[in-house]
Design a protein around this motif. Structure first.
Motif, short mmCIF file in Angstrom:
data_model
loop_
_atom_site.label_atom_id
_atom_site.label_comp_id
_atom_site.label_asym_id
_atom_site.label_seq_id
_atom_site.Cartn_x
_atom_site.Cartn_y
_atom_site.Cartn_z
N ILE A 124 -10.11 10.47 -2.92
CA ILE A 124 -9.54 10.33 -1.57
C ILE A 124 -10.57 9.75 -0.61
O ILE A 124 -10.26 8.91 0.23
CB ILE A 124 -9.02 11.69 -1.07
N GLY A 125 -11.82 10.20 -0.75
CA GLY A 125 -12.89 9.69 0.10
C GLY A 125 -13.08 8.19 -0.06
O GLY A 125 -13.32 7.47 0.91
N PRO B 87 -10.93 5.01 12.59
CA PRO B 87 -9.60 5.46 12.22
C PRO B 87 -8.52 4.59 12.86
O PRO B 87 -8.74 3.95 13.88
CB PRO B 87 -9.55 6.91 12.76
N VAL B 88 -7.34 4.60 12.24
CA VAL B 88 -6.22 3.83 12.80
C VAL B 88 -6.01 4.24 14.25
O VAL B 88 -5.96 5.42 14.60
CB VAL B 88 -4.93 4.11 11.99
N ASN B 89 -5.89 3.27 15.13
CA ASN B 89 -5.75 3.54 16.55
C ASN B 89 -4.35 4.03 16.85
O ASN B 89 -3.38 3.28 16.75
CB ASN B 89 -6.04 2.27 17.35
N GLY C 277 -12.54 5.64 2.97
CA GLY C 277 -13.58 4.72 3.41
C GLY C 277 -13.11 3.28 3.44
O GLY C 277 -13.39 2.53 4.39
N LYS C 278 -12.37 2.87 2.42
CA LYS C 278 -11.85 1.50 2.39
C LYS C 278 -10.86 1.26 3.52
O LYS C 278 -10.83 0.19 4.14
CB LYS C 278 -11.18 1.22 1.04
N THR C 279 -10.02 2.26 3.79
CA THR C 279 -9.04 2.13 4.87
C THR C 279 -9.72 2.00 6.22
O THR C 279 -9.30 1.22 7.07
CB THR C 279 -8.08 3.34 4.87
N LEU C 280 -10.80 2.75 6.43
CA LEU C 280 -11.55 2.64 7.68
C LEU C 280 -12.13 1.24 7.85
O LEU C 280 -12.11 0.68 8.94
CB LEU C 280 -12.68 3.67 7.71
N LYS C 281 -12.63 0.66 6.77
CA LYS C 281 -13.19 -0.69 6.85
C LYS C 281 -12.11 -1.71 7.19
O LYS C 281 -12.32 -2.64 7.97
CB LYS C 281 -13.87 -1.06 5.53
N LEU C 282 -10.92 -1.54 6.59
CA LEU C 282 -9.82 -2.46 6.88
C LEU C 282 -9.38 -2.37 8.33
O LEU C 282 -8.83 -3.32 8.89
CB LEU C 282 -8.63 -2.16 5.96
N ALA D 185 0.81 -1.22 0.00
CA ALA D 185 0.00 0.00 0.00
C ALA D 185 0.83 1.26 0.00
O ALA D 185 0.30 2.34 -0.04
CB ALA D 185 -0.94 0.00 1.21
N GLN D 186 2.17 1.12 0.06
CA GLN D 186 3.00 2.30 0.19
C GLN D 186 2.79 3.29 -0.94
O GLN D 186 2.72 4.49 -0.71
CB GLN D 186 4.48 1.89 0.26
N GLY D 187 2.71 2.77 -2.19
CA GLY D 187 2.49 3.67 -3.31
C GLY D 187 1.19 4.43 -3.17
O GLY D 187 1.12 5.62 -3.45
#
Length: 411
Positions: free
Chosen positions: A192-193, A207-209, A197-202, A14-16
């Motif tokens: 970006i949204g 949000p990342v703790n 949204g996908k990152t929040l689901k993962l 996911a770095q890119g």
């Protein structure tokens, strides 16, 4: 006592994407602040066409800054609990409406309504976009904030150039041409949204703790540190608004420059502000945010004291030095504050962005009144002493060890 707050790094695959998100949110910040900066850049035009005095100019800035500030902590608090990835698109849409309105405003009331809409767009944009930058940081929070904020600073710097070479030659209606920038911003923010949204689901729908041990700092010490950071933000923003709102008039009055030439000097200063923002975050990651805060606010004092007494050449040189040093503070302040209150990224960002906008609005209104009551030059004599408030940074606790030192311990 040291507190180390790390975000969860993105996976290698996911770095890119993370780099792309940082770049995209910085570009959107640039487009957002281009729209904002056009307000201040066309002050001479509005002053002439609507027969405004300096008090009314100050109230335009106050209206924009107040609407941009009052909602930001609320938006941040709510989105910390209920993330809304596509609210960024709505915020840019509000700015788009304000931009079109100001292009065709023929009354003072219409100008105030237009800048209020642009201000409300900013109040939605900054807390959520700051959270996106931190989420995509991979743990390098200072760097991420600098990348995010430099887009805004660069957009602000572009305003005087666009005013000088587009708006002044073609008139107030040409501001509507920049609605294309808002539309591009809305398209990027929609993308970006989707990533957000996908990152929040993962991450389990939240949000990342980022909560790490906050060591032994008591609530009283946290509150005192936040109060100090607010005072430092006041010092920085109050001085900056004296430049962004009145520097053009100061140069015209003191050195008999044309409006177009004065816009170029303002662009020079704002470019230095953008460069300072780039520098502040990465340096804070390496040597600690407290050291950057201390150096960038109190360290600028000798230069602000000299500014009212020099000729045009040295005015330009000192303005670059002041912008470069002073702007390095805000990424460090924001990262430091987010470390004090982990897990409240949006609220902290909204609080400090909102505070910055609010102080700028009040400062513009006060300085406009002062300029009318005395002279445009006096405000630079008065504001020259503001960086002395930077002495308060000595009372901030050390929050993190330099990154390179931490890396050596881990090896």
């Amino acid at each position: 006592m040291a507190i180390e707050t790390r975000g969860t790094a993105a996976s290698p695959s996911a770095q890119g994407t993370v780099v792309a998100v940082l770049a995209a949110i910085s570009i959107c910040h640039m487009l957002n602040d281009v729209i904002q900066s056009l307000i201040m850049a066309i002050y001479p035009m509005l002053k002439a066409s609507l027969s405004l005095d300096f008090r009314q100019i100050g109230l335009i800035t106050f209206t924009f800054q107040f609407t941009a500030s009052v909602l930001q902590p609320v938006v941040g608090y709510v989105t910390d609990r209920y993330p809304t990835p596509y609210s960024l698109v709505l915020g840019m849409g509000s700015s788009l409406l304000g931009l079109v309105l100001i292009a065709f405003a023929s009354s003072y009331a219409a100008v105030l309504a237009a800048v209020a809409l642009i201000g409300m767009g900013s109040s939605v944009f900054h807390p959520e976009s700051s959270r996106v930058a931190r989420l995509a940081s991979g743990g390098r929070h200072g760097l991420a904030q600098s990348v995010f904020q430099v887009g805004g600073n660069f957009g602000t710097a572009l305003g005087p150039l666009l005013a000088a070479f587009v708006v002044l030659p073609f008139g107030q209606g040409s501001i509507a041409w920049f609605s294309g920038a808002a539309l591009v911003g809305m398209a990027l923010l929609a993308g970006i949204g989707t990533w957000y949204g996908k990152t929040l689901k993962l991450n389990g729908g939240a949000p990342v703790n980022e909560r790490k041990a906050i060591a032994e700092l008591s609530k009283r010490k946290v509150a005192r540190s936040i109060a100090i950071l607010m005072a430092l933000t006041f010092s920085k923003q109050f001085y900056l608004v004296s430049i962004t709102s009145f520097y053009i008039f100061y140069l015209i009055h003191t050195f008999s420059l044309s409006v177009q030439s004065a816009q170029l000097y303002l662009f020079l200063f704002l470019t230095a502000v953008a460069a300072g923002t780039v520098i502040g975050g990465p340096i804070g990651d390496r040597i600690g945010t407290r050291r950057v805060i201390w150096w960038s606010i109190f360290g600028v004092l000798p230069f602000t004291l000299m500014l009212p007494y020099v000729d045009l050449f040295w005015t330009a040189v000192l303005s670059v030095i002041i912008g470069l040093i002073l702007a390095s503070a805000f990424p460090a302040i924001l990262v430091y504050a987010q470390g004090l209150i982990p897990g409240r990224v949006g609220m902290v960002a909204g609080l400090f962005f909102g505070l910055a906008f609010g102080i700028a609005g009040i400062g513009a209104a006060f300085l406009g009144w002062l300029a009318d009551a005395t002279s445009i030059t006096l405000i630079y004599h008065v504001c020259a002493f503001l960086p002395a408030i930077g002495l308060l940074a000595a009372f901030l606790p050390e929050m993190a060890k330099p990154r390179n030192a931490t890396a050596r311990r881990k090896r």
